[in-house]
Design a protein around this motif. Structure first.
Motif, PDB file in Angstrom:
ATOM      1  N   ASN A 262      28.710  33.989  73.768  1.00  0.00           N
ATOM      2  CA  ASN A 262      29.718  33.461  74.681  1.00  0.00           C
ATOM      3  C   ASN A 262      30.997  34.294  74.740  1.00  0.00           C
ATOM      4  N   ASP A 263      30.927  35.557  74.252  1.00  0.00           N
ATOM      5  CA  ASP A 263      32.099  36.432  74.331  1.00  0.00           C
ATOM      6  C   ASP A 263      33.318  35.730  73.726  1.00  0.00           C
ATOM      7  N   ALA A 264      33.092  35.067  72.603  1.00  0.00           N
ATOM      8  CA  ALA A 264      34.080  34.145  72.048  1.00  0.00           C
ATOM      9  C   ALA A 264      35.027  34.822  71.064  1.00  0.00           C
ATOM     10  N   VAL A 265      36.104  34.108  70.785  1.00  0.00           N
ATOM     11  CA  VAL A 265      37.017  34.448  69.695  1.00  0.00           C
ATOM     12  C   VAL A 265      36.880  33.356  68.646  1.00  0.00           C
ATOM     13  N   ALA A 266      36.378  33.714  67.482  1.00  0.00           N
ATOM     14  CA  ALA A 266      36.247  32.777  66.369  1.00  0.00           C
ATOM     15  C   ALA A 266      37.341  33.074  65.347  1.00  0.00           C
ATOM     16  N   THR A 267      37.810  32.034  64.687  1.00  0.00           N
ATOM     17  CA  THR A 267      38.827  32.190  63.643  1.00  0.00           C
ATOM     18  C   THR A 267      38.330  31.529  62.369  1.00  0.00           C
ATOM     19  N   ALA A 268      38.392  32.264  61.270  1.00  0.00           N
ATOM     20  CA  ALA A 268      37.942  31.746  59.977  1.00  0.00           C
ATOM     21  C   ALA A 268      39.127  31.617  59.030  1.00  0.00           C
ATOM     22  N   LEU A 269      39.136  30.541  58.264  1.00  0.00           N
ATOM     23  CA  LEU A 269      40.164  30.300  57.245  1.00  0.00           C
ATOM     24  C   LEU A 269      39.502  30.187  55.882  1.00  0.00           C
ATOM     25  N   TRP A 270      39.880  31.092  54.984  1.00  0.00           N
ATOM     26  CA  TRP A 270      39.478  31.038  53.578  1.00  0.00           C
ATOM     27  C   TRP A 270      40.753  31.015  52.748  1.00  0.00           C
ATOM     28  N   HIS A 271      41.038  29.897  52.080  1.00  0.00           N
ATOM     29  CA  HIS A 271      42.208  29.850  51.209  1.00  0.00           C
ATOM     30  C   HIS A 271      42.014  30.827  50.044  1.00  0.00           C
ATOM     31  N   PRO A 272      43.058  31.530  49.640  1.00  0.00           N
ATOM     32  CA  PRO A 272      42.891  32.541  48.585  1.00  0.00           C
ATOM     33  C   PRO A 272      42.256  32.021  47.306  1.00  0.00           C
ATOM     34  N   ARG A 273      42.549  30.785  46.907  1.00  0.00           N
ATOM     35  CA  ARG A 273      41.996  30.287  45.649  1.00  0.00           C
ATOM     36  C   ARG A 273      40.472  30.224  45.677  1.00  0.00           C
ATOM     37  N   TYR A 274      39.882  30.153  46.875  1.00  0.00           N
ATOM     38  CA  TYR A 274      38.427  30.062  46.976  1.00  0.00           C
ATOM     39  C   TYR A 274      37.738  31.393  46.683  1.00  0.00           C
ATOM     40  N   PHE A 275      38.501  32.445  46.464  1.00  0.00           N
ATOM     41  CA  PHE A 275      37.913  33.723  46.085  1.00  0.00           C
ATOM     42  C   PHE A 275      37.724  33.832  44.575  1.00  0.00           C
ATOM     43  N   SER A 276      38.140  32.820  43.830  1.00  0.00           N
ATOM     44  CA  SER A 276      37.910  32.783  42.391  1.00  0.00           C
ATOM     45  C   SER A 276      36.508  32.243  42.135  1.00  0.00           C
ATOM     46  N   ASP A 277      35.612  33.104  41.668  1.00  0.00           N
ATOM     47  CA  ASP A 277      34.227  32.676  41.433  1.00  0.00           C
ATOM     48  C   ASP A 277      34.134  31.611  40.353  1.00  0.00           C
ATOM     49  N   ARG A 278      35.034  31.668  39.390  1.00  0.00           N
ATOM     50  CA  ARG A 278      34.999  30.679  38.306  1.00  0.00           C
ATOM     51  C   ARG A 278      35.377  29.291  38.824  1.00  0.00           C
ATOM     52  N   GLU A 279      36.345  29.247  39.714  1.00  0.00           N
ATOM     53  CA  GLU A 279      36.820  27.969  40.243  1.00  0.00           C
ATOM     54  C   GLU A 279      35.940  27.456  41.384  1.00  0.00           C
ATOM     55  N   PHE A 280      35.532  28.372  42.252  1.00  0.00           N
ATOM     56  CA  PHE A 280      34.801  27.985  43.463  1.00  0.00           C
ATOM     57  C   PHE A 280      33.604  28.918  43.659  1.00  0.00           C
ATOM     58  N   PRO A 281      32.539  28.717  42.913  1.00  0.00           N
ATOM     59  CA  PRO A 281      31.387  29.627  42.989  1.00  0.00           C
ATOM     60  C   PRO A 281      30.808  29.695  44.400  1.00  0.00           C
ATOM     61  N   GLY A 282      30.476  30.903  44.814  1.00  0.00           N
ATOM     62  CA  GLY A 282      29.767  31.100  46.070  1.00  0.00           C
ATOM     63  C   GLY A 282      30.631  31.406  47.272  1.00  0.00           C
ATOM     64  N   TYR A 283      31.899  31.030  47.247  1.00  0.00           N
ATOM     65  CA  TYR A 283      32.735  31.181  48.447  1.00  0.00           C
ATOM     66  C   TYR A 283      33.088  32.644  48.719  1.00  0.00           C
ATOM     67  N   ARG A 284      33.355  33.396  47.674  1.00  0.00           N
ATOM     68  CA  ARG A 284      33.664  34.813  47.867  1.00  0.00           C
ATOM     69  C   ARG A 284      32.446  35.547  48.436  1.00  0.00           C
ATOM     70  N   ARG A 285      31.301  35.283  47.842  1.00  0.00           N
ATOM     71  CA  ARG A 285      30.057  35.900  48.322  1.00  0.00           C
ATOM     72  C   ARG A 285      29.810  35.542  49.781  1.00  0.00           C
ATOM     73  N   LEU A 286      30.034  34.286  50.155  1.00  0.00           N
ATOM     74  CA  LEU A 286      29.807  33.849  51.529  1.00  0.00           C
ATOM     75  C   LEU A 286      30.788  34.518  52.489  1.00  0.00           C
ATOM     76  N   TYR A 287      32.038  34.669  52.070  1.00  0.00           N
ATOM     77  CA  TYR A 287      33.030  35.320  52.927  1.00  0.00           C
ATOM     78  C   TYR A 287      32.619  36.760  53.216  1.00  0.00           C
ATOM     79  N   ARG A 288      32.204  37.457  52.184  1.00  0.00           N
ATOM     80  CA  ARG A 288      31.769  38.844  52.396  1.00  0.00           C
ATOM     81  C   ARG A 288      30.584  38.887  53.354  1.00  0.00           C
ATOM     82  N   TRP A 289      29.640  37.977  53.173  1.00  0.00           N
ATOM     83  CA  TRP A 289      28.481  37.941  54.074  1.00  0.00           C
ATOM     84  C   TRP A 289      28.932  37.658  55.506  1.00  0.00           C
TER      85      TRP A 289
END
Length: 354
Positions: free
Chosen positions: A267-294
């Motif tokens: 749809n020729d769209a503009v998508a916006t993603a929000l990842w709070h910085p704390r979610y990049f801590s694998d110990r605190e929030f497993p999986g979120y950093r990996r998902l963001y990179r993907w």
């Protein structure tokens, strides 16, 4: 459209967009995307709590009490993720926006009626000072590296133009430059008055329209011009908290993101993603950093333009008015720049014992 009597946060009914179009003559940004990209993905980070500290005690009452109580007393700070995020994004050849919060002091700035409210205690617990040396240096290092620094309007600011102006001025004084836009804390908006305040204080865009409960294009495929002028609202498409927990259901979370990216490409769209910085801590929030990179890698694979809202806003405005001088290179990485765009020095602050 009748202005909402109080700010709406967390989830905005999609009907507000229809009302804006009907009553305010709002329009959509229909300019072509940079480089004939299939779609655009804007990356954003709301800097709510860069220090874990006392909020650990609150989390300890909800889950993993021993772990959170221990981290409350530790000098390690898993929420300080600026350098980690910047290195990840530089490795992928992209840039994002960091929105900094200048929250009010509960006892100094708020009325006594707020002092006994558990909601306000939780909200103000962990407040940080944007002028503190570690934060100020992080702001300037990010800016020097090509990342956008913006405003994360405080909890009580949606109806307070003076407060918004003060917060914007403080962040700009730390940055040493003007900021283009930001997002309201908890997505709190009064429609359309908060956007009028943003426009009045000199912001060019806002990224608060959206939901922390659902993902998708409920608010349209393109950014909105609420007043049919230069001010733009970027709808939020994906907030990490609204996804299946990738620590427990990674494949499900990835599939949701893949569906969103596929819909954007069609749809020729503009998508916006929000990842709070704390979610990049694998110990605190497993999986979120990996998902963001993907998410970023998959968007690039599908032919997306990926960057900050400010960079895309500048592109749109230069297309709308070819005579206007717009600095596109400030945010748009050129081929071959990946190695040169790594941060020149670490961003301090991860250790609270400093």
């Amino acid at each position: 459209m009748t202005a909402s009597s109080s700010p709406i946060g967390g989830h905005h009914p999609p009907s507000v967009v229809d009302e804006l179009v009907d009553d305010q003559d709002a329009t959509r940004v229909d300019a072509p995307l940079p480089g004939d990209a299939e779609f655009a993905l804007c990356l954003t980070h709301d800097v709510d709590r860069p220090y874990k500290g006392l909020p650990s005690l609150y989390y300890a009452l909800r889950e993993r009490p021993l772990y959170h109580a221990r981290t409350a007393l530790s000098s390690a700070n898993p929420y300080w993720q600026f350098e980690s995020i910047a290195e990840l994004e530089a490795d992928l050849g992209v840039r994002s926006a960091f929105y900094f919060l200048d929250e009010q002091h509960l006892f100094r700035d708020r009325p006594p009626s707020d002092w006994t409210s558990p909601t306000h205690w939780i909200e103000h617990l962990g407040r940080y000072d944007v002028e503190a040396p570690d934060i100020a240096r992080a702001v300037r290092e990010l800016d020097d590296g090509g990342w956008e620094v913006g405003l994360h309007g405080s909890y009580h600011s949606p109806d307070d133009q003076g407060r918004l102006r003060e917060e914007k001025n403080r962040i700009e004084s730390v940055l040493g430059d003007r900021i283009a836009g930001g997002r309201q804390h908890h997505l709190r908006l009064s429609f359309p008055e908060t956007w009028r305040h943003h426009r009045a204080i000199g912001l060019r865009y806002d990224a608060s329209l959206g939901s922390g409960e659902t993902v998708g294009f409920d608010y349209g495929y393109r950014p909105l011009r609420p007043f049919d002028d230069e001010f733009v609202a970027f709808p939020l498409t994906i907030m990490e908290q609204a996804l299946p927990d990738p620590g427990e259901r990674y494949d499900d979370a990835r599939d949701v993101c893949d569906r969103i990216l596929g819909e954007a490409a069609r749809n020729d769209a503009v998508a916006t993603a929000l990842w709070h910085p704390r979610y990049f801590s694998d110990r605190e929030f497993p999986g979120y950093r990996r998902l963001y990179r993907w998410l970023v890698e998959r968007a690039l694979e599908l032919g997306a333009w990926v960057g900050s809202p400010r960079a895309l806003y500048r592109w749109f405005e230069s297309d709308a008015d070819p005579e206007r001088e717009v600095d596109l290179d400030a945010d748009c990485e050129r081929p071959g720049d990946r190695e040169q765009n790594r941060l020149r020095s670490p961003i301090p602050g991860g250790d609270r014992s400093r």
